[in-house]
Design an enzyme around this catalytic site. Structure first.
Site, short mmCIF file in Angstrom:
data_model
loop_
_atom_site.label_atom_id
_atom_site.label_comp_id
_atom_site.label_asym_id
_atom_site.label_seq_id
_atom_site.Cartn_x
_atom_site.Cartn_y
_atom_site.Cartn_z
N GLU A 91 50.94 35.27 31.21
CA GLU A 91 51.26 36.67 30.93
C GLU A 91 52.41 37.13 31.81
O GLU A 91 52.57 36.63 32.92
CB GLU A 91 50.06 37.55 31.30
CG GLU A 91 48.87 37.35 30.43
CD GLU A 91 47.64 38.06 30.99
OE1 GLU A 91 47.79 39.06 31.69
OE2 GLU A 91 46.55 37.59 30.70
N CYS A 104 56.49 41.72 36.37
CA CYS A 104 55.43 40.99 37.09
C CYS A 104 55.33 39.61 36.43
O CYS A 104 55.07 39.52 35.23
CB CYS A 104 54.12 41.75 36.96
SG CYS A 104 52.72 40.87 37.65
N CYS A 111 44.40 29.66 37.41
CA CYS A 111 44.40 29.77 38.88
C CYS A 111 43.19 29.03 39.43
O CYS A 111 42.12 29.05 38.83
CB CYS A 111 44.35 31.25 39.27
SG CYS A 111 44.43 31.50 41.07
N CYS A 115 38.71 33.69 43.11
CA CYS A 115 38.34 35.02 43.63
C CYS A 115 37.32 35.66 42.68
O CYS A 115 37.50 35.63 41.45
CB CYS A 115 39.57 35.91 43.78
SG CYS A 115 40.74 35.25 44.97
N CYS A 118 38.38 38.49 39.91
CA CYS A 118 39.63 38.33 39.17
C CYS A 118 39.43 37.58 37.85
O CYS A 118 38.63 36.65 37.76
CB CYS A 118 40.62 37.57 40.06
SG CYS A 118 42.21 37.30 39.30
N CYS A 356 44.71 41.88 35.44
CA CYS A 356 45.57 40.71 35.42
C CYS A 356 44.78 39.50 34.91
O CYS A 356 43.69 39.22 35.38
CB CYS A 356 46.03 40.50 36.86
SG CYS A 356 46.93 39.04 37.15
N1 SAH Z 1 47.26 34.97 43.66
C1 SAH Z 1 48.05 36.03 44.15
C2 SAH Z 1 48.76 36.84 43.06
C3 SAH Z 1 47.99 37.19 41.82
S1 SAH Z 1 46.80 38.47 41.86
C4 SAH Z 1 47.22 36.93 45.04
O1 SAH Z 1 46.03 36.69 45.20
O2 SAH Z 1 47.77 37.85 45.64
C5 SAH Z 1 47.69 39.94 42.11
C6 SAH Z 1 46.83 41.06 42.74
O3 SAH Z 1 45.89 41.57 41.77
C7 SAH Z 1 46.03 40.56 43.91
O4 SAH Z 1 46.04 41.46 44.96
C8 SAH Z 1 44.66 40.42 43.29
O5 SAH Z 1 43.69 40.36 44.26
C9 SAH Z 1 44.62 41.63 42.36
N2 SAH Z 1 43.58 41.60 41.34
C10 SAH Z 1 42.97 40.54 40.79
N3 SAH Z 1 42.01 40.93 39.92
C11 SAH Z 1 42.03 42.28 39.91
C12 SAH Z 1 41.25 43.28 39.21
N4 SAH Z 1 40.30 42.94 38.34
N5 SAH Z 1 41.53 44.57 39.47
C13 SAH Z 1 42.50 44.93 40.35
N6 SAH Z 1 43.27 44.03 41.01
C14 SAH Z 1 43.02 42.72 40.81
#
Ligand code: SAH
Length: 367
Positions: A91, A104, A111, A115, A118, A356
């Site tokens: 995306e 972005c 990934c 986490c 996510c 995301c």
């Molecule tokens: N892997 C990298 C970049 C991708 S995630 C990282 O971890 O920073 C980009 C941002 O979106 C990160 O801060 C991540 O924690 C956040 N993110 C992921 N899932 C999310 C969600 N459901 N709601 C809000 N932010 C989210």
């Protein structure tokens, strides 16, 4: 599989064009269109019709193809679901803002980080993206901005209407950029040299891969660094971010401040606000209690940083909940009282697949 002309060197493109019985200047014309993000050969208006058809039959333009394009109701955010040559999907998002046009980009298909909040990680890691695959995402956005202009779409809210190019990049899409650090650096170098995007207009977000952060420090370019922190104590952070078992909070912050202090930049701290539903269905605060706000303040005291508070975007598969607006403001007030710079991130394009990774995930599920 049809060859992707964007991946060709100048010599290869010259040879390709010669084989089609065309003069050399056609190669230059094609290259110019590719560098502007032309998604197909039909749009290359200065090529003869027959050549455009021949090219369509035997070649591809970019290494990404738009599968789905969603536009937010205010017209300012466009989200693209893109397919790569091996059918993996990624995306990217174009955000037209008052300060410029920001894209972005994703750095990996899927990934591996796991986490717990996510969507991007739910299907696991597929593979790293190449420099060209990352770069093509800004070309897709650039082409969209060109279409805005051709259709007289008002470009940006209160913006400078003359600036209709991509001006900012955030590496915050699917994937962990520091797991693909060589290609991400290659991409950033190229965005700077070929598109003229300043280092300070590029932000890389990481969950905290310490050797990768050190690599950025050695590389020495003054881009912005964002750390996905999400908890101020190791015990809690390890529960939601498995990477914390490998690189502890303090180690991540030390490496990150070393990078941002070197360039005299403010470190960005990303902090998602998470709640959990209890048995009676009420939302209890998970990582955003008053006590944790105090802990976060202690951790960041006197440091040059900005905390971005991000109310969690719901992901169906994940059993978290978004805390109330009041809870978010209470958490922020404590940070402010303690002298920590903070702001609540305004989410863009929530009506078009907010979280995301959600777009790719839903497509894989056939929705
Ligand atoms: N892997 C990298 C970049 C991708 S995630 C990282 O971890 O920073 C980009 C941002 O979106 C990160 O801060 C991540 O924690 C956040 N993110 C992921 N899932 C999310 C969600 N459901 N709601 C809000 N932010 C989210």
């Amino acid at each position: 599989m049809k060859p992707i002309l964007f991946n060709f060197t100048e010599t290869e493109l010259n040879e390709f064009v010669a084989k089609l019985g065309q003069p050399k200047f056609r190669a230059k014309q094609i290259k110019d269109w590719l560098n502007r993000g032309a998604p197909n050969f039909q749009s290359m208006k200065n090529l003869p019709e027959q050549l455009r058809q021949d090219l369509d039959a035997c070649a591809q333009t970019l290494p990404v193809r738009i599968v789905k394009k969603l536009e937010s109701s205010d017209g300012q955010t466009t989200k693209f679901l893109l397919e790569l040559n091996d059918t993996e999907q990624i995306e990217c998002v174009l955000m037209r803002t008052s300060y410029g046009n920001s894209v972005c980009v994703s750095s990996q298909a899927g990934c591996a980080m796991g986490c717990k909040f996510c969507a991007s990680t739910l299907l696991g890691l597929k593979r790293n993206l190449t420099v060209n695959e990352i770069y093509s995402q800004i070309l897709v956005a650039q082409w969209e901005l060109r279409n805005d202009k051709l259709s007289n779409k008002p470009i940006r809210p209160n913006g400078d209407a003359n600036n209709d190019d991509v001006s900012h990049i955030v590496i915050m899409g699917t994937g962990e950029p520091l797991q693909n650090v060589e290609n991400v650096i290659g991409f950033v170098e190229r965005a700077n040299s070929d598109m003229g995007i300043g280092w300070r207009k590029i932000t890389l977000s990481t969950c905290g891969i310490v050797p990768g952060i050190k690599k950025l420090t050695e590389w020495g370019r003054p881009i912005n660094l964002a750390i996905s922190l999400h908890a101020p104590i190791n015990e809690l952070r390890s529960q939601i971010m498995p990477i914390n078992n490998k690189y502890k909070l303090e180690e991540v912050l030390n490496a990150a401040f070393e990078f941002s202090d070197l360039h005299n930049r403010q470190l960005m701290i990303e902090y998602i606000l998470l709640g959990k539903k209890n048995s009676s269905g009420e939302v209890e605060l998970f990582n955003c209690t008053s006590e944790l706000a105090e802990k976060l303040s202690e951790l960041l005291k006197n440091k040059n940083c900005m905390v971005n508070l991000i109310p969690w975007n719901a992901v169906d598969e994940r059993d978290f909940a978004s805390p109330s607006g009041n809870a978010v403001h209470k958490f922020q007030d404590i940070l402010i009282k303690n002298g920590i710079h903070t702001r609540i991130r305004r989410e863009r394009g929530q009506d078009i697949g907010s979280a995301c990774g959600q777009l790719r995930l839903n497509n894989a599920k056939g929705e």
